[in-house]
Design an enzyme around this catalytic site. Structure first.
Site, PDB file in Angstrom:
ATOM      1  N   ARG A 146      28.101  26.663  22.760  1.00  0.00           N
ATOM      2  CA  ARG A 146      28.755  27.565  23.506  1.00  0.00           C
ATOM      3  C   ARG A 146      28.506  29.082  22.730  1.00  0.00           C
ATOM      4  O   ARG A 146      27.656  29.206  21.851  1.00  0.00           O
ATOM      5  CB  ARG A 146      30.310  27.275  22.976  1.00  0.00           C
ATOM      6  CG  ARG A 146      30.793  26.198  23.693  1.00  0.00           C
ATOM      7  CD  ARG A 146      32.228  25.939  23.600  1.00  0.00           C
ATOM      8  NE  ARG A 146      32.871  24.622  24.236  1.00  0.00           N
ATOM      9  CZ  ARG A 146      34.057  24.252  24.223  1.00  0.00           C
ATOM     10  NH1 ARG A 146      34.969  25.097  23.406  1.00  0.00           N
ATOM     11  NH2 ARG A 146      34.335  23.138  24.997  1.00  0.00           N
TER      12      ARG A 146
ATOM     13  N   ASN B 230      24.558  22.459  23.809  1.00  0.00           N
ATOM     14  CA  ASN B 230      25.760  21.666  24.430  1.00  0.00           C
ATOM     15  C   ASN B 230      26.544  22.930  25.048  1.00  0.00           C
ATOM     16  O   ASN B 230      26.836  24.019  24.187  1.00  0.00           O
ATOM     17  CB  ASN B 230      26.513  21.148  23.648  1.00  0.00           C
ATOM     18  CG  ASN B 230      28.045  20.592  24.138  1.00  0.00           C
ATOM     19  OD1 ASN B 230      28.149  19.799  24.899  1.00  0.00           O
ATOM     20  ND2 ASN B 230      29.205  21.216  23.822  1.00  0.00           N
ATOM     21  N   GLU B 231      26.941  23.076  26.391  1.00  0.00           N
ATOM     22  CA  GLU B 231      27.878  23.879  26.939  1.00  0.00           C
ATOM     23  C   GLU B 231      27.309  25.402  26.713  1.00  0.00           C
ATOM     24  O   GLU B 231      27.900  26.082  26.188  1.00  0.00           O
ATOM     25  CB  GLU B 231      28.995  24.001  26.680  1.00  0.00           C
ATOM     26  CG  GLU B 231      29.834  22.338  26.821  1.00  0.00           C
ATOM     27  CD  GLU B 231      31.238  22.053  26.397  1.00  0.00           C
ATOM     28  OE1 GLU B 231      31.656  22.965  25.678  1.00  0.00           O
ATOM     29  OE2 GLU B 231      31.756  21.079  26.732  1.00  0.00           O
ATOM     30  N   ASN B 232      25.971  25.359  26.763  1.00  0.00           N
ATOM     31  CA  ASN B 232      25.248  26.712  26.707  1.00  0.00           C
ATOM     32  C   ASN B 232      25.617  27.827  27.815  1.00  0.00           C
ATOM     33  O   ASN B 232      25.020  28.878  27.777  1.00  0.00           O
ATOM     34  CB  ASN B 232      23.536  26.588  26.497  1.00  0.00           C
ATOM     35  CG  ASN B 232      23.398  25.666  25.366  1.00  0.00           C
ATOM     36  OD1 ASN B 232      22.993  24.414  25.687  1.00  0.00           O
ATOM     37  ND2 ASN B 232      23.617  26.297  23.980  1.00  0.00           N
TER      38      ASN B 232
ATOM     39  N   ARG C 122      23.833  18.984  27.946  1.00  0.00           N
ATOM     40  CA  ARG C 122      24.991  18.815  28.571  1.00  0.00           C
ATOM     41  C   ARG C 122      25.463  20.107  29.190  1.00  0.00           C
ATOM     42  O   ARG C 122      25.652  20.996  28.293  1.00  0.00           O
ATOM     43  CB  ARG C 122      26.117  17.970  27.739  1.00  0.00           C
ATOM     44  CG  ARG C 122      26.983  17.768  28.708  1.00  0.00           C
ATOM     45  CD  ARG C 122      28.455  17.222  27.823  1.00  0.00           C
ATOM     46  NE  ARG C 122      29.705  17.523  28.651  1.00  0.00           N
ATOM     47  CZ  ARG C 122      30.229  18.533  28.818  1.00  0.00           C
ATOM     48  NH1 ARG C 122      30.236  19.369  28.187  1.00  0.00           N
ATOM     49  NH2 ARG C 122      31.278  18.422  29.799  1.00  0.00           N
TER      50      ARG C 122
END
Length: 797
Positions: free
Chosen positions: A362, A398-400, A437
């Site tokens: 994030r 993750n969740e970039n 993801r």
């Protein structure tokens, strides 16, 4: 190489010191200016309790550790090292007042060479020849580091993994990698070695002996050689193994490569385990291991535990990994950072395939230092964990696509950096694939992609799970579904779980979007409207797993997450600051979901009556009650108060509970149920039973709380709060939020993030409990809820 864990004789203070001298000042000045140092044992996390404190934010700042080391390196000209298996989040290491090394990053291993400062000496005489070592750990938020603090987990601080004192000779092994390819008939391997030899400038000859053994200790290869010392990584040997013992979840065969370096007083032995296997994610198809299709049945793990935060001991880690394997899993995603070497060793031994990733989680994309940290942590993760045969995927992030930490946001910039990480990963290790993801605009860059599919929780409904998955599968080259599930409060059961699916938008995808984790605002969703019960979660799991049995194109999935864990972004959870999607609680207590997974995945005979831990079930006297049983056996017979309610055959596609369900009459008061599970031959191979009170009295809204105290055999006192209506009838479905308190010499055992260790908690089926350490004296315990009078009970020590 001689290694010893430094677990004891540490002191800790939670403070930002003015400088390293303050760590030692009291020793010279007879306790003047004394800080509040306390004795601790490693591993130690300074957010072990405050991460779950419902009233104050968890501490982010400096924590200092100090110890006195006895140094006795037996190697002539040898090096003395401090090896850190992980420390959060930035670490400075001092020998007395001198900084000897630093590290940025809370999850990768690092080594600090203290040899030169130890040899320099000049330490105060009152240390009697011991070496004063101080370590500063700092988890202060810094936007230019990863992970982002908008991540759904705490950025813990402290020496929360083991610290080791290591002696090596003047020339030793820094890394040893066994790089292999395999088929069923033959495996080929190359041994890559990098030396550690600071201060040794000549290229003198190095004597080596290499031995490779299989799991039974049989030697499969050996060689001896003498070579001038080299720089960088060098292939010291290549060998073949005919008919190798392949590694897989069912047969996790491991080999050992042992390298003896040098001779005489300078001899040292370096050993690494590895395995032979090959795998493939077929394009637009399933996953194959060693040439056979394998459905990946997975979960996730955070390094987080009740009372200790990230400071899980080796015994705790082993217990957790064994629970995951016993559940029947064959795959685990380690989210969202490099995890303890102990966890990876357990995955090797138990047979759990692994996706491991760096903590670019994030927040966006920072500057040069930020990007270098990402590359450094990717390099460290691959170099440190490359030998583990369990690992098949290196996660790039993750969740970039989650914007937060910077005023600038550029998808093309993120894409370019993602490609850089992808290429670096393949350069460092071309035997594994890359994965991310939830970052749709980067899915074409990496090898394996998991879109966000939260059907039945953050978006969509679980009866449409197959359709959502098919869309995700069609939208990427190599599909793997990681992260799905639902928050569920341990002990909360409902007779009719939430099915208000008509309130949920259809045809708009099932991807989680920013803000969906909040309990207010946004589009209607089950996470906001649902009951957060174990019942709903079990129904969802049952649907998902049943569907996956008939999806031949599916590579696999991983449920989020195996264990409840602490998070700073969920203050409004039934237990504040807890992500409650686990199939076990934060202290390993199993929820009902654990048994649903077992009924599909485990090969060991099992049977579980749903709600086996319920003390009270409620309904009308003349109302038949649904009893569900989860089992992996051919058939189950249910006994109700000694009388058979019939035999049901297990049929996977008969939803729910694979047809193992009964509609039975219960008698008011005490009831006893027994489930007898039989194999194909009719032999009883597993049994479960439960006793409960069947309440037939109807209740109204809660009007009072009652608090009782019961002394346990271990000396603790168990407080239990129950809700009753104005007629004195127990409110068996109440979920009001209650607050426990204590006055006196005792201590509430709270901030644990469990339903038995939280002072601020929603009732589960009308009750909540917490424990007290009476400390040998008197106390008064209390419990209150908004709109209800406070209840009290006296505790006598």
């Amino acid at each position: 190489m001689i290694t010893s864990r430094l677990t004891r004789n540490w002191e800790y203070v939670q403070s930002s010191l003015g400088g390293p001298w303050e760590a030692w000042r009291k020793d010279k000045l007879n306790n003047h200016y004394n800080l509040a140092w306390s004795e601790v044992e490693l591993p130690h996390c300074f957010n072990g309790l405050d991460a779950m404190d419902p009233d104050v934010p968890y501490y982010q700042g400096q924590g200092w550790y100090r110890t006195l080391l006895e140094i006795d390196n037996p190697y002539p000209g040898g090096r003395t090292l401090l090896h850190f298996e992980g420390a959060g989040q930035r670490t400075d290491v001092y020998v007395y007042e001198d900084l000897v090394g630093s590290h940025v990053g809370g999850y990768d291993e690092f080594t600090i060479d203290i040899t030169d400062r130890v040899l320099q000496g000049n330490f105060p005489s009152y240390y009697n020849g011991k070496i004063p070592v101080a370590i500063k750990c700092d988890n202060t938020r810094n936007l230019e580091t990863i992970p982002s603090d908008v991540s759904d987990f705490n950025l813990y601080g402290g020496l929360y993994r083991y610290v080791n004192l290591v002696y090596v000779p003047a020339v030793s092994v820094e890394t040893l990698h066994v790089v292999s390819t395999a088929t069923a008939e033959r495996a080929e391997a190359a041994v890559h070695v990098k030396l550690y030899r600071p201060g040794v400038s000549d290229d003198s000859q190095v004597c080596m002996r290499l031995q490779v053994r299989d799991g039974a200790g049989r030697q499969v290869y050996t060689t001896e050689l003498e070579q001038a010392a080299w720089e960088g990584s060098w292939v010291v040997a290549e060998f073949q193994v005919e008919q190798p013992q392949l590694w897989s979840p069912d047969t996790p065969n491991l080999y050992t490569c042992e390298l003896t370096l040098g001779e005489g007083a300078g001899k040292t032995v370096h050993s690494e385990r590895f395995g032979f296997r090959w795998f493939a994610f077929e394009r637009k198809g399933p996953f194959y291991l060693n040439g056979e299709r394998l459905l990946l049945r997975g979960t996730h793990r955070h390094e987080d535990h009740a009372g200790v935060g990230a400071a899980m001991t080796e015994a705790m880690i082993k217990e957790e990994m064994k629970l995951i394997k016993d559940m029947g899993a064959n795959f685990i995603r380690l989210g969202h950072y490099q995890q303890s070497r102990i966890a990876l060793e357990q995955c090797d031994e138990l047979g759990l395939l692994v996706w491991e990733e760096i903590p670019w989680c994030r927040g966006g994309l920072g500057g040069e230092g930020y990007r270098q940290q990402c590359k450094d942590m990717l390099t460290a993760m691959i170099e440190q964990h490359r030998n583990h045969p369990c690992i098949i995927l290196w996660g790039m992030g993750n969740e970039n696509d989650w914007e937060a930490d910077f005023s600038h946001w550029d998808e093309n910039e993120i894409r370019a950096f993602m490609r850089e990480l992808h290429e670096l990963s393949h350069k460092l290790d071309d035997t594994r694939l890359t994965a991310i993801r939830r970052c749709e605009f980067c899915k074409d860059i990496i090898d394996v992609y998991s879109p966000s599919i939260w059907a039945g929780w953050y978006r969509g409904v679980y009866p449409e799970y197959e359709a959502y998955s098919r869309v995700g599968f069609e939208g990427t080259e190599r599909f793997l579904h990681v992260e799905w599930g639902a928050d569920n409060v341990a002990g909360r059961h409902v007779s009719k779980p939430y099915t208000g699916f008509e309130e949920i938008q259809r045809g708009q995808g099932a991807d989680e979007r920013d803000g969906d984790y909040l309990l207010t605002g946004g589009d209607p969703r089950v996470s906001m409207l649902g009951d957060w019960s174990e019942t709903y979660f079990c129904d969802m799991i049952d649907w998902y797993l049943r569907a996956q049995e008939n999806m031949p194109w599916l590579t696999g999935t991983a449920q989020w997450s195996f264990k409840d864990f602490s998070t700073p972004v969920r203050p409004d959870s039934p237990i504040p600051y807890l992500n409650m999607k686990g199939v076990v609680e934060r202290d390993f207590t199993k929820k009902e979901a654990y048994y649903v997974f077992q009924s599909y995945w485990s090969k060991v005979p099992m049977v579980r009556i749903y709600g086996g831990g319920m003390d009270v079930r409620a309904g009308r006297a003349d109302e038949a009650q649904l009893i569900r049983v989860y089992a992996n056996c051919a058939s189950v017979e249910l006994m109700v108060n000694g009388v058979s309610a019939g035999v049901r055959e297990r049929r996977v596609q008969d939803y729910p509970s694979a047809g193992l369900r009964w509609s039975v009459g219960l008698q008011p008061g005490v009831n006893h149920l027994v489930a007898l599970a039989r194999d194909e031959q009719g032999v009883v191979v597993a049994q479960d039973e439960t006793t409960f009170h069947y309440q037939t009295e109807a209740w109204e809204l809660p009007a009072e709380l009652r608090l009782t105290a019961q002394t346990e055999t271990d000396g603790r006192v168990r407080l239990e709060a129950k809700a009753y209506d104005k007629h004195g009838v127990f409110c068996a479905d109440s979920a009001v939020r209650v607050h426990f308190g204590l006055a006196g010499v005792g201590r509430l055992l709270d901030n644990l993030g469990t339903v038995r260790g939280s002072r601020n908690i929603e009732l589960a089926n009308g009750r909540a409990c917490i424990y007290v350490d009476p400390r040998g004296g008197k106390s008064v315990a209390s419990v209150y809820a908004e709109g209800l009078d406070t209840a009290f009970v006296e505790i006598k020590g």
